[in-house]
Design a protein around this motif. Structure first.
Motif, short mmCIF file in Angstrom:
data_model
loop_
_atom_site.label_atom_id
_atom_site.label_comp_id
_atom_site.label_asym_id
_atom_site.label_seq_id
_atom_site.Cartn_x
_atom_site.Cartn_y
_atom_site.Cartn_z
N SER A 22 0.82 -1.21 0.00
CA SER A 22 0.00 0.00 0.00
C SER A 22 0.86 1.26 0.00
N VAL A 23 1.96 1.23 0.77
CA VAL A 23 2.86 2.37 0.80
C VAL A 23 3.41 2.65 -0.59
N PHE A 24 3.89 1.60 -1.27
CA PHE A 24 4.52 1.82 -2.57
C PHE A 24 3.52 2.02 -3.70
N ASP A 25 2.30 1.52 -3.53
CA ASP A 25 1.23 1.90 -4.46
C ASP A 25 1.03 3.41 -4.42
N SER A 26 1.10 3.95 -3.21
CA SER A 26 0.87 5.38 -3.02
C SER A 26 2.02 6.23 -3.55
N GLY A 67 13.40 -3.97 -7.63
CA GLY A 67 14.01 -3.06 -8.61
C GLY A 67 13.24 -1.79 -8.86
N GLY A 68 12.00 -1.73 -8.38
CA GLY A 68 11.24 -0.49 -8.45
C GLY A 68 11.20 0.14 -9.82
N THR A 69 11.62 1.40 -9.87
CA THR A 69 11.52 2.13 -11.13
C THR A 69 12.71 1.91 -12.05
N GLY A 70 13.59 0.97 -11.70
CA GLY A 70 14.53 0.43 -12.66
C GLY A 70 15.89 1.08 -12.78
N ALA A 94 2.73 -1.60 -9.09
CA ALA A 94 2.72 -0.17 -9.45
C ALA A 94 4.14 0.35 -9.68
N MET A 95 5.08 -0.08 -8.84
CA MET A 95 6.47 0.33 -9.02
C MET A 95 7.05 -0.24 -10.31
N LEU A 96 6.74 -1.51 -10.60
CA LEU A 96 7.23 -2.12 -11.83
C LEU A 96 6.70 -1.42 -13.06
#
Length: 243
Positions: A22-26, A67-70, A94-96
């Protein structure tokens, strides 16, 4: 029921992953902007140092976890060349998506998959290098995740863990003031989300220090482990070699 920490809160360990998600969706839409603001651009220097220490060669295989936003995946891709492979993963879709969009904008198409670091969907001894930047502290069972990272590495393979760590004592008071006063306000102003950035500051304080993480990596199966303090210990890069 077993409990674990979510920032400074104690929560059921079965709930932590969904709370972190939820944190990283936000934060996903503003993640890169906030990284530059929060670290005053230093995260780019820390990641560049990580890539240098990785010393990836053409033809090698790399797994980027959380890896998040890469950022790291994009940096590794030209180094492994057309004969190598970089797999970009995260538990948060969402981060991917943000990372995938960045890669497409840069003209890169890398294998991208949602996966849990505690249950990696890859065969034993598949990768020359595994990297995880600013993701280990959000994992519920760090010991399981490290054991999995060891499993998927080839013998002699390298794990790089770039993570916030224990800062040098002379800087601690200023760092605490910045973390708990400035970061949430920045989060509110830029991302309209102060609570997620308060959690991120708290999660840094709950993460194992340099020597604790070194011991945890040894326990996870890594024969040689060393770490490099960056910016006075604000961040540490741990390097583990699989026997």
């Amino acid at each position: 029921m077993s409990s674990t920490h979510f920032g400074f809160q104690s929560v059921d360990e079965n709930d932590k992953a969904s709370r972190v998600r939820s944190v990283f969706d936000s934060v996903a839409p503003k993640y890169d902007v906030m990284n530059d603001l929060m670290s005053m651009g230093l995260h780019r220097v820390w990641k560049a140092y990580t890539v240098m220490v990785a010393d990836v060669k053409e033809g090698q295989s790399v797994l980027d976890i959380a890896g998040g936003t890469g950022d790291l995946a994009l940096a590794f891709a030209p180094k492994v060349g057309s004969t190598g492979c970089v797999v970009h993963t995260d538990i948060n879709e969402a981060m991917l998506r943000e990372g995938r969009n960045r890669m497409l904008d840069a003209g890169k198409v890398l294998p991208t998959t949602v996966c849990d670091a505690e249950k990696l969907p890859f065969a034993d001894a598949s990768f020359d290098l595994v990297s995880v930047a600013f993701g280990l502290r959000n994992m519920t069972h760090k010991d399981l995740a490290l054991t999995e990272m060891n499993r998927v590495l080839k013998p002699g393979g390298k794990l790089l863990v770039l993570e916030f760590s224990k800062i040098a004592k002379p800087l601690a008071k200023v760092y605490d003031w910045y973390s708990f006063n400035v970061l949430p306000k920045l989060g509110k102003l830029v991302a309209n989300d102060d609570s997620s950035y308060r959690y991120l500051a708290e999660s840094i304080r709950m993460h194992p220090g340099q020597d604790e993480l070194k011991a945890l990596m040894h326990k996870g199966g890594f024969g040689h482990v060393d770490y490099h303090n960056l910016t006075g210990g604000v961040v540490a890069l741990h390097v583990g070699i699989k026997c």
